[in-house]
Design a protein around this motif. Structure first.
Motif, PDB file in Angstrom:
ATOM      1  N   ARG A  83       0.814  -1.210   0.000  1.00  0.00           N
ATOM      2  CA  ARG A  83       0.000   0.000   0.000  1.00  0.00           C
ATOM      3  C   ARG A  83       0.850   1.263   0.000  1.00  0.00           C
ATOM      4  O   ARG A  83       0.552   2.226  -0.723  1.00  0.00           O
ATOM      5  CB  ARG A  83      -0.943   0.009   1.198  1.00  0.00           C
ATOM      6  N   THR A  84       1.920   1.231   0.820  1.00  0.00           N
ATOM      7  CA  THR A  84       2.742   2.447   0.898  1.00  0.00           C
ATOM      8  C   THR A  84       3.418   2.771  -0.437  1.00  0.00           C
ATOM      9  O   THR A  84       3.327   3.921  -0.923  1.00  0.00           O
ATOM     10  CB  THR A  84       3.792   2.297   2.013  1.00  0.00           C
ATOM     11  N   PRO A  85       4.084   1.817  -1.108  1.00  0.00           N
ATOM     12  CA  PRO A  85       4.672   2.157  -2.429  1.00  0.00           C
ATOM     13  C   PRO A  85       3.609   2.547  -3.458  1.00  0.00           C
ATOM     14  O   PRO A  85       3.836   3.442  -4.288  1.00  0.00           O
ATOM     15  CB  PRO A  85       5.369   0.851  -2.836  1.00  0.00           C
ATOM     16  N   LEU A  86       2.445   1.899  -3.390  1.00  0.00           N
ATOM     17  CA  LEU A  86       1.381   2.226  -4.338  1.00  0.00           C
ATOM     18  C   LEU A  86       0.881   3.657  -4.117  1.00  0.00           C
ATOM     19  O   LEU A  86       0.625   4.396  -5.076  1.00  0.00           O
ATOM     20  CB  LEU A  86       0.238   1.223  -4.187  1.00  0.00           C
ATOM     21  N   THR A  87       0.767   4.034  -2.855  1.00  0.00           N
ATOM     22  CA  THR A  87       0.341   5.400  -2.543  1.00  0.00           C
ATOM     23  C   THR A  87       1.379   6.407  -3.043  1.00  0.00           C
ATOM     24  O   THR A  87       1.036   7.478  -3.577  1.00  0.00           O
ATOM     25  CB  THR A  87       0.146   5.560  -1.023  1.00  0.00           C
ATOM     26  N   LEU A  88       2.659   6.044  -2.887  1.00  0.00           N
ATOM     27  CA  LEU A  88       3.723   6.925  -3.374  1.00  0.00           C
ATOM     28  C   LEU A  88       3.726   7.035  -4.904  1.00  0.00           C
ATOM     29  O   LEU A  88       4.175   8.048  -5.461  1.00  0.00           O
ATOM     30  CB  LEU A  88       5.081   6.416  -2.891  1.00  0.00           C
ATOM     31  N   LEU A  89       3.215   6.028  -5.583  1.00  0.00           N
ATOM     32  CA  LEU A  89       3.097   6.106  -7.049  1.00  0.00           C
ATOM     33  C   LEU A  89       1.868   6.922  -7.467  1.00  0.00           C
ATOM     34  O   LEU A  89       1.920   7.720  -8.423  1.00  0.00           O
ATOM     35  CB  LEU A  89       2.980   4.689  -7.636  1.00  0.00           C
ATOM     36  N   LEU A  90       0.765   6.724  -6.740  1.00  0.00           N
ATOM     37  CA  LEU A  90      -0.473   7.416  -7.119  1.00  0.00           C
ATOM     38  C   LEU A  90      -0.390   8.922  -6.858  1.00  0.00           C
ATOM     39  O   LEU A  90      -0.972   9.721  -7.614  1.00  0.00           O
ATOM     40  CB  LEU A  90      -1.652   6.818  -6.342  1.00  0.00           C
ATOM     41  N   SER A  91       0.310   9.301  -5.835  1.00  0.00           N
ATOM     42  CA  SER A  91       0.383  10.732  -5.500  1.00  0.00           C
ATOM     43  C   SER A  91       1.089  11.540  -6.586  1.00  0.00           C
ATOM     44  O   SER A  91       0.558  12.569  -7.060  1.00  0.00           O
ATOM     45  CB  SER A  91       1.079  10.899  -4.146  1.00  0.00           C
ATOM     46  N   PRO A  92       2.262  11.122  -7.057  1.00  0.00           N
ATOM     47  CA  PRO A  92       2.884  11.872  -8.168  1.00  0.00           C
ATOM     48  C   PRO A  92       2.064  11.790  -9.457  1.00  0.00           C
ATOM     49  O   PRO A  92       2.011  12.753 -10.233  1.00  0.00           O
ATOM     50  CB  PRO A  92       4.236  11.185  -8.348  1.00  0.00           C
ATOM     51  N   LEU A  93       1.414  10.641  -9.674  1.00  0.00           N
ATOM     52  CA  LEU A  93       0.586  10.491 -10.877  1.00  0.00           C
ATOM     53  C   LEU A  93      -0.591  11.472 -10.837  1.00  0.00           C
ATOM     54  O   LEU A  93      -0.939  12.093 -11.866  1.00  0.00           O
ATOM     55  CB  LEU A  93       0.080   9.046 -10.951  1.00  0.00           C
ATOM     56  N   GLU A  94      -1.184  11.615  -9.664  1.00  0.00           N
ATOM     57  CA  GLU A  94      -2.285  12.565  -9.495  1.00  0.00           C
ATOM     58  C   GLU A  94      -1.801  13.994  -9.741  1.00  0.00           C
ATOM     59  O   GLU A  94      -2.489  14.816 -10.380  1.00  0.00           O
ATOM     60  CB  GLU A  94      -2.851  12.430  -8.070  1.00  0.00           C
ATOM     61  N   SER A  95      -0.581  14.275  -9.292  1.00  0.00           N
ATOM     62  CA  SER A  95      -0.009  15.612  -9.506  1.00  0.00           C
ATOM     63  C   SER A  95       0.234  15.882 -10.980  1.00  0.00           C
ATOM     64  O   SER A  95      -0.010  16.990 -11.487  1.00  0.00           O
ATOM     65  CB  SER A  95       1.306  15.747  -8.721  1.00  0.00           C
ATOM     66  N   LEU A  96       0.711  14.868 -11.680  1.00  0.00           N
ATOM     67  CA  LEU A  96       0.966  15.018 -13.128  1.00  0.00           C
ATOM     68  C   LEU A  96      -0.333  15.317 -13.871  1.00  0.00           C
ATOM     69  O   LEU A  96      -0.381  16.188 -14.758  1.00  0.00           O
ATOM     70  CB  LEU A  96       1.604  13.744 -13.680  1.00  0.00           C
ATOM     71  N   ILE A  97      -1.383  14.591 -13.519  1.00  0.00           N
ATOM     72  CA  ILE A  97      -2.650  14.764 -14.230  1.00  0.00           C
ATOM     73  C   ILE A  97      -3.200  16.179 -14.014  1.00  0.00           C
ATOM     74  O   ILE A  97      -3.653  16.843 -14.958  1.00  0.00           O
ATOM     75  CB  ILE A  97      -3.665  13.702 -13.767  1.00  0.00           C
ATOM     76  N   HIS A  98      -3.149  16.635 -12.765  1.00  0.00           N
ATOM     77  CA  HIS A  98      -3.697  17.964 -12.478  1.00  0.00           C
ATOM     78  C   HIS A  98      -2.780  19.091 -12.955  1.00  0.00           C
ATOM     79  O   HIS A  98      -3.234  20.160 -13.391  1.00  0.00           O
ATOM     80  CB  HIS A  98      -3.954  18.123 -10.972  1.00  0.00           C
ATOM     81  N   GLN A  99      -1.489  18.876 -12.897  1.00  0.00           N
ATOM     82  CA  GLN A  99      -0.548  19.943 -13.241  1.00  0.00           C
ATOM     83  C   GLN A  99      -0.391  20.115 -14.752  1.00  0.00           C
ATOM     84  O   GLN A  99      -0.258  21.239 -15.253  1.00  0.00           O
ATOM     85  CB  GLN A  99       0.803  19.645 -12.585  1.00  0.00           C
ATOM     86  N   TYR A 100      -0.419  19.006 -15.476  1.00  0.00           N
ATOM     87  CA  TYR A 100      -0.154  19.087 -16.915  1.00  0.00           C
ATOM     88  C   TYR A 100      -1.349  18.662 -17.761  1.00  0.00           C
ATOM     89  O   TYR A 100      -1.186  18.292 -18.932  1.00  0.00           O
ATOM     90  CB  TYR A 100       1.047  18.175 -17.265  1.00  0.00           C
ATOM     91  N   GLN A 101      -2.540  18.695 -17.208  1.00  0.00           N
ATOM     92  CA  GLN A 101      -3.688  18.206 -17.959  1.00  0.00           C
ATOM     93  C   GLN A 101      -3.973  19.051 -19.215  1.00  0.00           C
ATOM     94  O   GLN A 101      -4.475  18.539 -20.217  1.00  0.00           O
ATOM     95  CB  GLN A 101      -4.934  18.169 -17.064  1.00  0.00           C
ATOM     96  N   ASP A 102      -3.636  20.362 -19.176  1.00  0.00           N
ATOM     97  CA  ASP A 102      -3.890  21.208 -20.350  1.00  0.00           C
ATOM     98  C   ASP A 102      -2.827  21.049 -21.414  1.00  0.00           C
ATOM     99  O   ASP A 102      -3.038  21.414 -22.584  1.00  0.00           O
ATOM    100  CB  ASP A 102      -3.969  22.687 -19.919  1.00  0.00           C
ATOM    101  N   ARG A 103      -1.686  20.533 -21.035  1.00  0.00           N
ATOM    102  CA  ARG A 103      -0.586  20.410 -21.986  1.00  0.00           C
ATOM    103  C   ARG A 103      -0.433  18.993 -22.543  1.00  0.00           C
ATOM    104  O   ARG A 103       0.374  18.755 -23.411  1.00  0.00           O
ATOM    105  CB  ARG A 103       0.718  20.805 -21.290  1.00  0.00           C
ATOM    106  N   LEU A 104      -1.164  18.088 -21.967  1.00  0.00           N
ATOM    107  CA  LEU A 104      -1.045  16.694 -22.432  1.00  0.00           C
ATOM    108  C   LEU A 104      -1.954  16.457 -23.629  1.00  0.00           C
ATOM    109  O   LEU A 104      -3.077  16.973 -23.681  1.00  0.00           O
ATOM    110  CB  LEU A 104      -1.430  15.729 -21.309  1.00  0.00           C
ATOM    111  N   ASP A 105      -1.442  15.638 -24.559  1.00  0.00           N
ATOM    112  CA  ASP A 105      -2.323  15.261 -25.681  1.00  0.00           C
ATOM    113  C   ASP A 105      -3.319  14.239 -25.171  1.00  0.00           C
ATOM    114  O   ASP A 105      -3.099  13.595 -24.120  1.00  0.00           O
ATOM    115  CB  ASP A 105      -1.489  14.693 -26.842  1.00  0.00           C
ATOM    116  N   PRO A 106      -4.411  14.070 -25.835  1.00  0.00           N
ATOM    117  CA  PRO A 106      -5.470  13.175 -25.348  1.00  0.00           C
ATOM    118  C   PRO A 106      -5.002  11.750 -25.058  1.00  0.00           C
ATOM    119  O   PRO A 106      -5.431  11.129 -24.077  1.00  0.00           O
ATOM    120  CB  PRO A 106      -6.505  13.213 -26.469  1.00  0.00           C
ATOM    121  N   ALA A 107      -4.118  11.230 -25.904  1.00  0.00           N
ATOM    122  CA  ALA A 107      -3.659   9.836 -25.699  1.00  0.00           C
ATOM    123  C   ALA A 107      -2.860   9.707 -24.409  1.00  0.00           C
ATOM    124  O   ALA A 107      -3.045   8.771 -23.615  1.00  0.00           O
ATOM    125  CB  ALA A 107      -2.813   9.384 -26.890  1.00  0.00           C
ATOM    126  N   ALA A 108      -1.930  10.658 -24.173  1.00  0.00           N
ATOM    127  CA  ALA A 108      -1.125  10.616 -22.951  1.00  0.00           C
ATOM    128  C   ALA A 108      -2.001  10.810 -21.731  1.00  0.00           C
ATOM    129  O   ALA A 108      -1.830  10.152 -20.692  1.00  0.00           O
ATOM    130  CB  ALA A 108      -0.032  11.683 -23.020  1.00  0.00           C
TER     131      ALA A 108
END
Length: 279
Positions: free
Chosen positions: A232-257
């Motif tokens: 759970r702890t490593p998974l949480t550490l993976l999901l947190s940066p992934l969540e940040s990427l989605i919110h931080q770069y959602q306008d700059r990402l192409d639809p596929a990414a």
């Protein structure tokens, strides 16, 4: 350990060990009674046989001295090894001296001191932890001492024949009651010990089982703690940066990414939910 039946050698050995300790403790009680009651009979001598007061006092003190010596012998290994034989010998000490007093007085056969032998027989029945055979031997010896004292009396039975048979009757009757009681009591004592032994054994096995269950529960808790930490702890550490990427770069990402990142987040969240449900 398998359950033992009431007649198993295991229970018999345990009963023998317990009975040895209990019997020796009862011997101590009998010794204390003898140390008190034999000298205390001096008061009775004063009223019944005043002419024999000095001689009887010596006999009573000698008997008490021998009982005291017997008492000092009880803690030894010899006593523990031969406690059955010593128990009979202990009962014979006061019996011998009382019989000697009956022998010494003129009206031996009709002497009221035969009641003292009755008391010895009662002690055999109610204080000593004796078997049927030991009680039978003790009673026979006590009655035999009385008969010998009366027969060897210088005056013989004489006109005391009625008193002699009266006393023999009551001594024998008391002996029969005591021996019969010891027969049944010995069986009851062993049966009660066997049940108590099995109960204690079952309780110990239950305690051991409970201890194992507690240890198993601790192992389970440690296992789930490790699962929680390692998954759970490593998974949480993976999901947190992934969540940040989605919110931080959602306008700059192409639809596929963006779709790939969302899929990764959904699968990660699903996996996290499965781990939480498991825990």
């Amino acid at each position: 350990m398998p359950n033992a039946s009431p007649n198993s050698s295991e229970i018999k050995a345990a009963f023998q060990e317990w009975d040895q300790s209990a019997t020796i403790n009862n011997f101590k009680v009998a010794c204390y009674l003898g140390l008190v009651l034999m000298p205390a009979g001096f008061v009775l001598d004063y009223f019944v046989y005043p002419n024999y007061l000095p001689a009887f006092l010596k006999l009573r003190l000698l008997c008490a001295l021998l009982i005291a010596g017997f008492l000092t012998l009880l803690p030894t290994g010899f006593a523990k090894k031969n406690y059955r034989f010593l128990g009979v010998a202990l009962a014979m000490l006061p019996s011998f001296f009382i019989s000697l007093m009956i022998y010494m007085v003129p009206n031996g056969a009709s002497s009221p001191y035969y009641a003292g032998l009755n008391l010895v027989v009662l002690v055999v029945g109610f204080v000593m932890h004796w078997t049927f055979f030991e009680s039978l031997v003790a009673v026979i010896l006590v009655v035999g001492m009385y008969v010998f004292a009366c027969m060897a009396n210088p005056n013989g039975l004489g006109h005391n024949i009625g008193a002699f048979f009266n006393n023999i009757y009551f001594l024998g009757l008391t002996g029969i009651i005591v021996v019969t009681g010891r027969f049944f009591h010995s069986k009851i004592r062993f049966r009660e010990f066997a049940f108590r032994y099995q109960l204690d054994k079952s309780r110990k096995e239950l305690e051991e089982t409970n201890h194992k269950l507690v240890e198993l529960d601790k192992l389970k808790s440690r296992f789930f703690a490790n699962v929680s930490h390692e998954l759970r702890t490593p998974l949480t550490l993976l999901l947190s940066p992934l969540e940040s990427l989605i919110h931080q770069y959602q306008d700059r990402l192409d639809p596929a990414a963006r779709e790939t990142l969302l899929t990764m987040r959904a699968n990660g969240m699903r996996l996290l939910k499965l781990i939480n449900d498991l825990l």
